[in-house]
Design a protein around this motif. Structure first.
Motif, mmCIF file in Angstrom:
data_model
loop_
_atom_site.group_PDB
_atom_site.id
_atom_site.type_symbol
_atom_site.label_atom_id
_atom_site.label_comp_id
_atom_site.label_asym_id
_atom_site.label_seq_id
_atom_site.Cartn_x
_atom_site.Cartn_y
_atom_site.Cartn_z
ATOM 1 N N ARG A 186 0.843 -1.200 0.000
ATOM 2 C CA ARG A 186 0.000 0.000 0.000
ATOM 3 C C ARG A 186 0.879 1.252 0.000
ATOM 4 O O ARG A 186 0.568 2.246 -0.660
ATOM 5 N N ASP A 187 1.961 1.173 0.718
ATOM 6 C CA ASP A 187 2.896 2.290 0.772
ATOM 7 C C ASP A 187 3.429 2.606 -0.624
ATOM 8 O O ASP A 187 3.450 3.774 -1.057
ATOM 9 N N THR A 188 3.835 1.562 -1.343
ATOM 10 C CA THR A 188 4.380 1.803 -2.685
ATOM 11 C C THR A 188 3.305 2.334 -3.630
ATOM 12 O O THR A 188 3.585 3.179 -4.489
ATOM 13 N N ALA A 189 2.073 1.862 -3.464
ATOM 14 C CA ALA A 189 0.981 2.361 -4.317
ATOM 15 C C ALA A 189 0.699 3.823 -4.019
ATOM 16 O O ALA A 189 0.438 4.623 -4.928
ATOM 17 N N THR A 190 0.745 4.171 -2.736
ATOM 18 C CA THR A 190 0.513 5.565 -2.345
ATOM 19 C C THR A 190 1.595 6.462 -2.946
ATOM 20 O O THR A 190 1.311 7.556 -3.446
ATOM 21 N N GLN A 191 2.834 5.976 -2.919
ATOM 22 C CA GLN A 191 3.928 6.764 -3.497
ATOM 23 C C GLN A 191 3.778 6.913 -5.010
ATOM 24 O O GLN A 191 4.322 7.841 -5.602
ATOM 25 N N ALA A 192 3.020 5.978 -5.606
ATOM 26 C CA ALA A 192 2.764 6.085 -7.053
ATOM 27 C C ALA A 192 1.589 7.018 -7.344
ATOM 28 O O ALA A 192 1.238 7.213 -8.508
ATOM 29 N N GLY A 193 0.964 7.546 -6.297
ATOM 30 C CA GLY A 193 -0.117 8.511 -6.504
ATOM 31 C C GLY A 193 -1.516 7.925 -6.411
ATOM 32 O O GLY A 193 -2.494 8.634 -6.653
ATOM 33 N N LEU A 194 -1.644 6.649 -6.068
ATOM 34 C CA LEU A 194 -2.969 6.051 -5.968
ATOM 35 C C LEU A 194 -3.615 6.407 -4.635
ATOM 36 O O LEU A 194 -2.929 6.615 -3.631
ATOM 37 N N VAL A 195 -4.944 6.461 -4.636
ATOM 38 C CA VAL A 195 -5.699 6.659 -3.392
ATOM 39 C C VAL A 195 -5.956 5.271 -2.817
ATOM 40 O O VAL A 195 -6.482 4.397 -3.513
ATOM 41 N N THR A 196 -5.563 5.057 -1.575
ATOM 42 C CA THR A 196 -5.603 3.697 -1.028
ATOM 43 C C THR A 196 -6.323 3.653 0.318
ATOM 44 O O THR A 196 -6.408 4.659 1.025
ATOM 45 N N GLN A 197 -6.829 2.475 0.651
ATOM 46 C CA GLN A 197 -7.425 2.198 1.957
ATOM 47 C C GLN A 197 -7.043 0.786 2.350
ATOM 48 O O GLN A 197 -6.839 -0.065 1.476
ATOM 49 N N HIS A 198 -6.996 0.515 3.634
ATOM 50 C CA HIS A 198 -6.789 -0.856 4.090
ATOM 51 C C HIS A 198 -8.108 -1.456 4.531
ATOM 52 O O HIS A 198 -8.976 -0.760 5.059
ATOM 53 N N ILE A 199 -8.262 -2.756 4.308
ATOM 54 C CA ILE A 199 -9.419 -3.467 4.852
ATOM 55 C C ILE A 199 -9.023 -4.926 5.091
ATOM 56 O O ILE A 199 -8.256 -5.495 4.304
ATOM 57 N N PHE A 200 -9.489 -5.500 6.172
ATOM 58 C CA PHE A 200 -9.280 -6.929 6.364
ATOM 59 C C PHE A 200 -10.333 -7.688 5.552
ATOM 60 O O PHE A 200 -11.486 -7.234 5.440
ATOM 61 N N VAL A 201 -9.948 -8.834 5.024
ATOM 62 C CA VAL A 201 -10.899 -9.565 4.159
ATOM 63 C C VAL A 201 -12.172 -9.921 4.927
ATOM 64 O O VAL A 201 -13.265 -9.962 4.349
ATOM 65 N N GLU A 202 -12.015 -10.146 6.230
ATOM 66 C CA GLU A 202 -13.192 -10.497 7.036
ATOM 67 C C GLU A 202 -14.190 -9.344 7.116
ATOM 68 O O GLU A 202 -15.376 -9.551 7.399
ATOM 69 N N ASP A 203 -13.720 -8.117 6.904
ATOM 70 C CA ASP A 203 -14.587 -6.938 7.012
ATOM 71 C C ASP A 203 -15.225 -6.556 5.681
ATOM 72 O O ASP A 203 -16.067 -5.646 5.640
ATOM 73 N N ILE A 204 -14.811 -7.189 4.605
ATOM 74 C CA ILE A 204 -15.418 -6.869 3.308
ATOM 75 C C ILE A 204 -16.894 -7.251 3.367
ATOM 76 O O ILE A 204 -17.263 -8.334 3.802
ATOM 77 N N GLY A 205 -17.743 -6.307 2.960
ATOM 78 C CA GLY A 205 -19.173 -6.567 2.975
ATOM 79 C C GLY A 205 -19.711 -6.780 1.576
ATOM 80 O O GLY A 205 -19.056 -6.457 0.574
ATOM 81 N N TRP A 206 -20.915 -7.326 1.520
ATOM 82 C CA TRP A 206 -21.598 -7.459 0.236
ATOM 83 C C TRP A 206 -22.936 -6.749 0.340
ATOM 84 O O TRP A 206 -23.738 -7.038 1.248
ATOM 85 N N SER A 207 -23.184 -5.816 -0.560
ATOM 86 C CA SER A 207 -24.435 -5.074 -0.583
ATOM 87 C C SER A 207 -25.264 -5.554 -1.760
ATOM 88 O O SER A 207 -24.870 -5.387 -2.917
ATOM 89 N N GLU A 208 -26.418 -6.128 -1.458
ATOM 90 C CA GLU A 208 -27.300 -6.582 -2.541
ATOM 91 C C GLU A 208 -27.806 -5.384 -3.350
ATOM 92 O O GLU A 208 -27.914 -5.456 -4.579
ATOM 93 N N GLU A 209 -28.114 -4.292 -2.632
ATOM 94 C CA GLU A 209 -28.644 -3.113 -3.337
ATOM 95 C C GLU A 209 -27.636 -2.577 -4.346
ATOM 96 O O GLU A 209 -27.975 -2.214 -5.469
ATOM 97 N N GLU A 210 -26.394 -2.505 -3.903
ATOM 98 C CA GLU A 210 -25.346 -1.960 -4.784
ATOM 99 C C GLU A 210 -24.864 -3.007 -5.789
ATOM 100 O O GLU A 210 -24.272 -2.675 -6.807
ATOM 101 N N GLY A 211 -25.060 -4.290 -5.455
ATOM 102 C CA GLY A 211 -24.464 -5.344 -6.265
ATOM 103 C C GLY A 211 -22.960 -5.229 -6.251
ATOM 104 O O GLY A 211 -22.282 -5.391 -7.272
#
Lengths: 376, 108
Positions: A186-211
């Motif tokens: 993530r650090d290297t991506a940030t240095q490349a100018g990307l907008v980044t966030q961290h998330i644990f895979v267990e916290d990834i949600g699924w929204s039926e409304e958003e698909g």
């Protein structure tokens, strides 16, 4: 290639921690600078060339597998076959991979396996051993441009994403090592100018409304680097949602083909006798000498059986249900009764450096030590 | 001609230590969507319980407002329950990834 005794820096733990490598002593001794490996420039050129060659062979093999519909050999869930093929045909970009090579400085480096999906030991290869070189052998060089190449590659990957796309960096919650690798990427991506966030895979949600997959604030996840194996993603309960294609995954789905040990048998089938490959098959029959049996999906040396005249050895684990490949045994580099494997990195399409792992046994595992290197 | 170096010229880090561990999400959670801050406050009372609902990170506010997260449950008629003044709700399920990691290492 030589193994040389070294005097550890008095503050090496602190130096590693400052570089984001806090798990330097995980499992006891992991980072080990009481010795190092030295290479000649010609040896480094050979490793670089072999890595480039293997990368090319793997891409050819991917094309063959998709064109010939060989995905069934890889124990990939059938529902994902079309998705994998589409990912390959769309040329979804890859970030990186690590070839594990058997080589002792003589002859041709031989491919043991390709960690193409979730390669780790990155922070130690890219950062920790670079700082070690500056401190210990500042006049010498190191085959390690990983940091620069990762930043450059993230820049290229960013250009393939819609503007202002947030790239999420995901790993499992319970592994300090995985978190360290993901934080660094993530650090290297940030240095490349990307907008980044961290998330644990267990916290990834699924929204039926958003698909769509969503983060903890329920914002859609449109691009994610995941240090989490494809074969797990595909088989877990959210796996089918991947097929709605709402998220760009890095590494791409076609890396499922290369991170699977079945690729070793397909490579030998396509390029028999190649100098950088070992004979490998889906059954042991064609092999007349010593061999290693590897589960298609095992990680970090689990469930590997080494069969040779006069005895056998086997590591534990719970892999193997999906099948095995049988690979001719290649003697590892052996110095001072230690066995060394060279992990050779590719970033995008460019060989980017090496890391040396060492073990007391001929099977490299998650407890194998990492030793720095230099060349002159 | 001098041989080009094969090591990075410079290695610098900007984010080390940036991640803090947070608690696990619920199995299924819900958040109601409101046409205005006033409607949100009618259901939840506290202004701090409401926040602007961006469409995606980095984009501007849509004019809609989110109420707080709460554990999802069905309404008496079997549809998804939501606040009286809400114009919609988002229902999010979590925990569908991660079950394999307790058994094996993710890295290779």
């Amino acid at each position: 290639m030589q193994r040389e005794p070294c005097t550890p820096r008095p503050d090496w733990q602190l130096r590693c921690e400052k570089a984001g490598f806090a798990y330097h002593s995980i499992g006891g001794t992991y980072w080990d600078e009481s010795a190092c490996y030295s290479f000649t420039a010609e040896e480094v050129d050979l490793l670089e060339s072999a890595t480039d060659e293997l990368h090319g062979l793997c891409l050819e093999a991917c094309d063959y597998i998709v064109q010939r519909g060989r995905l069934h050999d890889f124990a990939i869930p059938e529902a994902f076959w079309g998705y994998v093929a589409e990912s390959w045909r769309a040329e979804e970009p890859t970030l990186f991979g690590r070839f594990d090579l058997a080589w002792n400085g003589h002859g041709d480096p031989k491919l043991l396996e390709y960690n193409a999906d979730t390669p780790t030991a990155l922070v130690e290869a890219s950062v920790a051993q670079w700082f070690w070189l500056q401190d210990v052998f500042p006049a010498h060089d190191q085959f390690n441009s990983l940091h620069e190449r990762l930043i450059a590659r993230w820049g290229e990957l960013g250009e393939t994403l819609p503007e202002a796309t947030v790239v999420y960096f995901a790993c499992a919650r319970d592994s300090e090592e995985d978190l360290g690798n993901v934080q660094y990427l993530r650090d290297t991506a940030t240095q490349a100018g990307l907008v980044t966030q961290h998330i644990f895979v267990e916290d990834i949600g699924w929204s039926e409304e958003e698909g769509a997959f969503v983060d903890l604030g329920n914002l859609p996840i449109e691009a994610a680097f995941k240090l989490y194996p494809w074969e797990w993603l595909a088989r877990e309960s959210f796996g089918p949602h991947i097929l709605n294609r709402s998220c760009r995954w890095i590494e791409p789905a076609w890396k499922m083909l290369l991170s699977n040990k079945a690729i070793l048998a397909v490579l030998w089938e396509l390029f028999p006798g190649h100098a950088n490959l070992l004979p490998c098959y889906f059954d042991a029959g064609p092999l007349s000498g010593d061999y290693v049996r590897k589960p298609l999906l095992s990680r970090e040396g689990a469930n590997v059986s080494l069969r040779r005249r006069g005895g056998a050895m086997m590591t534990g684990g719970s892999y193997g249900a999906e099948g095995y490949v049988y690979q001719a045994l290649a003697p590892l580099a052996e110095f001072a009764e230690k066995y060394a494997v060279i992990g050779s990195w590719i970033v995008g399409d460019t060989p980017a450096g090496i890391g040396v792992r060492e073990d007391d046994t001929p099977i490299t595992s998650n407890t194998s030590r990492f030793l720095p290197h230099y060349f002159k | 001609m001098p041989r080009p170096r094969k090591s990075s010229l410079r290695v610098s880090l900007v984010l080390v230590g940036a991640v803090t561990l947070v608690g696990c999400g619920e199995e299924a959670e819900q958040r109601d969507l409101y046409a205005s801050l006033e409607d949100c406050q009618k259901d939840w009372g506290r202004p701090e319980a409401c926040e602007p609902a961006p469409r995606a990170a980095g984009t501007s506010h849509t004019g809609m407002w989110y109420g707080p997260h709460y554990a999802a449950g069905p309404a008496a008629d079997g549809t998804t329950a939501r606040g009286r003044h809400a114009v919609g709700s988002t229902r999010v399920t979590r925990g569908g990834f991660g079950s394999s990691s307790g058994l094996h290492s993710s890295g290779s």
